[in-house]
Design an enzyme around this catalytic site. Structure first.
Site, short mmCIF file in Angstrom:
data_model
loop_
_atom_site.label_atom_id
_atom_site.label_comp_id
_atom_site.label_asym_id
_atom_site.label_seq_id
_atom_site.Cartn_x
_atom_site.Cartn_y
_atom_site.Cartn_z
N ASP A 38 0.85 -1.19 0.00
CA ASP A 38 0.00 0.00 0.00
C ASP A 38 0.89 1.25 0.00
O ASP A 38 1.83 1.36 0.79
CB ASP A 38 -0.87 -0.04 1.27
CG ASP A 38 -1.93 1.03 1.30
OD1 ASP A 38 -2.40 1.42 0.22
OD2 ASP A 38 -2.29 1.47 2.41
N HIS A 39 0.59 2.18 -0.87
CA HIS A 39 1.31 3.47 -0.93
C HIS A 39 2.84 3.33 -0.99
O HIS A 39 3.56 3.92 -0.17
CB HIS A 39 0.95 4.37 0.27
CG HIS A 39 -0.45 4.86 0.22
ND1 HIS A 39 -0.86 5.86 -0.64
CD2 HIS A 39 -1.55 4.49 0.90
CE1 HIS A 39 -2.17 6.08 -0.47
NE2 HIS A 39 -2.61 5.25 0.45
N SER B 167 -12.50 4.06 5.14
CA SER B 167 -13.00 3.67 6.47
C SER B 167 -14.24 4.47 6.84
O SER B 167 -14.33 5.67 6.54
CB SER B 167 -11.92 3.92 7.54
OG SER B 167 -10.98 2.87 7.55
#
Ligand code: G3H
Ligand code: 13P
Ligand code: ZN
Length: 305
Positions: A78-79, A209
């Protein structure tokens, strides 16, 4: 490239593949229990800082352990912000990487992303790129809409120039616990235009989220002090009907875990074993993941037994 197949199926199948971050061992365990219960595909993703926290040797063992379970899981960086971290994740056995050049000038983003695609595809690893900026709530006002949101025309060019397998876009969500300054709003109008420009490319939504009030309240009732939080509750209910094929959630599991640990320790002041309060955290993470899988992703029972 197992993740590409997963995302393409979700794109045409009216569901979303949950991409949940693992910040520690207990969260990983809760997420695996949720997959087993819901029969959902899942992307387990690891940020560079989470990779550093686990350390590479232990991360390698986790990857092997996950593969051994033979569950429908893709393991994703991720990222990733550099070519080096991408190489590191591929060496550890990840089957997909994100190269996040979204804060670079456009041409630099194209150059770096293309370099990663060439390297990763030669190793059967898929690549997610990012275009548009996910502001943190405090910065919202500092960016114009043109700077912040993904341009549909540029998205088409970016995908053609780089060859990415999926594209993370910016349509209003933000990372972290406090996502919005004012009234939360997601630009589904921009998403529609992007879908028209890149009809065959799965779209990724970061900052997804929900930041449920229930967790914040539980944390605060048990000695915490989280005063400011505005999340995505209710905003993503229909996302599964779009080309959004992967949604990223991290904060929710941090909150679920922390709220359960705080509650447990408050209720049992005599307890000190990390496996006691850790188990409470695992169970809450599992509940949270099952909720997001069934209510937002609609990905439950999408794996044939
Ligand atoms: O989108 C970012 C993720 O929530 C990762 O955060 O670098 O604190 O692990 P982290
Ligand atoms: P949240 O901060 O909304 O959990 O988003 C996580 C994310 O986008 C990870 O890449
Ligand atoms: Zn993200």
């Amino acid at each position: 490239m197992i993740q590409v197949k997963m995302l393409k199926k979700a794109m045409t199948g009216n569901y979303i593949v949950p991409a949940f971050n693992i910040a520690n061992f207990e969260i990983l365990k809760g997420l695996i229990l949720a997959i087993e219960e819901t029969n959902s595909p899942m992307i387990l993703q690891v940020s560079e800082s989470a990779m550093n926290y686990f350390t590479d040797d232990i991360m390698y063992g986790i990857v092997l352990g996950i593969r051994k379970k033979k569950l429908p899981i893709s393991i994703h960086l991720d990222h990733g912000h550099s070519f080096d971290v991408v190489k590191r994740a591929i060496k550890l056995g990840f089957d997909s990487v994100m190269i996040d050049g979204s804060t670079l000038p456009y041409k630099e983003n194209v150059r770096l992303t293309k370099k990663v695609v060439n390297y990763a595809h030669a190793r059967n690893v898929s690549v997610e790129g990012e275009l548009g900026v996910l502001a943190v709530a405090n910065d919202e006002g500092l960016l114009t809409d043109g700077e912040r949101f993904t341009s549909p025309e540029q998205a088409k060019e970016f995908v053609a120039l780089t060859g990415v397998d999926s594209l993370a876009i910016s349509i209003g969500t933000n990372h972290g616990i406090n996502k919005y300054q004012g009234e939360p709003k997601i630009r589904y109008d921009i998403l529609k235009k992007i879908e028209k420009e890149i009809p065959n490319t799965p779209i990724v939504l970061h900052g997804a989220s929900l930041v449920g009030k229930k967790y914040i309240d539980k944390i605060n009732e048990n000695g915490g002090n989280i005063t400011k939080s505005i999340g995505n509750e209710n905003l993503l209910k229909n996302a599964y009907k779009t080309h959004i094929s992967k949604i990223n959630m991290d904060t929710d599991f941090r909150l679920a875990y922390t709220s359960a640990v705080r509650e447990y320790l408050h209720a049992h002041p005599d307890k000190y074993s990390p496996r006691d309060y850790g188990q409470a955290g695992i169970e809450e993470v599992k509940k949270c993941a099952v909720d997001r899988i069934t209510k937002i992703c609609k990905s439950n029972n999408k794996i044939k037994k």
